[in-house]
Design a protein around this motif. Structure first.
Motif, PDB file in Angstrom:
ATOM      1  N   GLU A   1       1.504  -5.412  -1.833  1.00 14.04           N
ATOM      2  CA  GLU A   1       1.778  -5.374  -0.396  1.00 14.04           C
ATOM      3  C   GLU A   1       0.566  -5.722   0.458  1.00 14.04           C
ATOM      4  N   ALA A   2      -0.630  -5.525  -0.101  1.00  9.08           N
ATOM      5  CA  ALA A   2      -1.866  -5.828   0.632  1.00  9.08           C
ATOM      6  C   ALA A   2      -2.436  -7.190   0.250  1.00  9.08           C
ATOM      7  N   ASP A   3      -1.632  -8.012  -0.420  1.00 10.05           N
ATOM      8  CA  ASP A   3      -2.041  -9.350  -0.872  1.00 10.05           C
ATOM      9  C   ASP A   3      -3.144  -9.319  -1.919  1.00 10.05           C
ATOM     10  N   ARG A   4      -3.298  -8.180  -2.611  1.00 14.31           N
ATOM     11  CA  ARG A   4      -4.284  -8.089  -3.686  1.00 14.31           C
ATOM     12  C   ARG A   4      -3.678  -8.614  -4.980  1.00 14.31           C
ATOM     13  N   LEU A   5      -4.490  -9.315  -5.758  1.00 15.74           N
ATOM     14  CA  LEU A   5      -4.040  -9.936  -7.001  1.00 15.74           C
ATOM     15  C   LEU A   5      -3.692  -8.877  -8.048  1.00 15.74           C
TER      16      LEU A   5
END
Length: 226
Positions: free
Chosen positions: A125-129
């Protein structure tokens, strides 16, 4: 009836590089890890781009050929910038086309087809891989066992979803190829049945030899209320 999710199929141990990673280090990462592309992530592990072998090949194509056998390709401005780039942030394709873990294989495959990419970084959701899924990963659904495919078709689709009696339509599955045979009261149910079977993970093709029979016992008897 549920499609497999990206989370089930993706590679979770992902090789990535930072924006400042130099050209040769990227090439080394690709070779050592036997991959064809790496996500580029910032200090917070958010995906900012992807560097693939195709991106790096711009530099090779732009090199001078001492024998002059093949003319130097005419590069567009963005291709010229990549050919002259030395760091990941100058070489990468951006913004990255990403998937989410909860997506199913159909959603991921359609996005790959629309965007013309071979793999998708997977982000939270936080665009973390959190992973990466490739075309090869999505094709793994076709390794599914024939017995599992048949059970899903017979139990989940024919009996539960369509309410057919087990004796009404038989399903045979060989190498992912489904053959439906039997009889139903309503002819309009046949194309619906075929369409739903094609949507089952692992199904390669569907053939049907179903006939209409107004007297077919195609409905599972309902229990009477006490």
């Amino acid at each position: 009836m549920q499609h497999r999710t990206v989370d089930e199929l993706m590679t979770k141990k992902v090789v990535s590089v930072g924006p400042e990673t130099p050209f040769k280090e990227i090439v080394k990462e690709l070779a050592q890890n036997d991959v064809t592309a790496v996500p580029v992530v910032d200090a917070a592990n958010r995906v900012v781009g992807v560097v693939s072998e195709g991106d790096l090949m711009c530099k090779s194509a732009d090199q001078t050929d001492p024998f002059g056998r093949i003319p130097v390709p005419s590069l567009e401005a963005w291709e010229r910038a990549r050919a002259e780039g030395t760091r990941a942030e100058e070489l990468m394709s951006a913004p990255a086309v990403c998937a989410r873990p909860e997506w199913n294989v159909v959603e991921a495959a359609r996005l790959m087809a629309v965007e013309g990419v071979k793999r998708l970084p997977v982000v939270d959701e936080a665009d973390r891989l959190v992973g990466i899924v490739s075309r090869g990963d999505l094709l793994r659904v076709f390794l599914r066992d024939d017995r599992a495919i048949r059970e899903e078709i017979v139990h989940d689709l024919l009996e539960h979803t369509l309410g057919l009696a087990r004796s009404a339509v038989a399903a045979d599955v060989t190498e992912g190829q489904v053959t439906l045979a039997g009889s139903v009261r309503d002819r309009s149910a046949i194309p619906v049945m075929v369409r739903l079977c094609r949507a089952v993970d692992g199904v390669v093709s569907v053939r049907q030899r179903i006939v209409q029979d107004e007297h077919a016992g195609d409905r599972t008897p309902r229990r009477r209320s006490p």
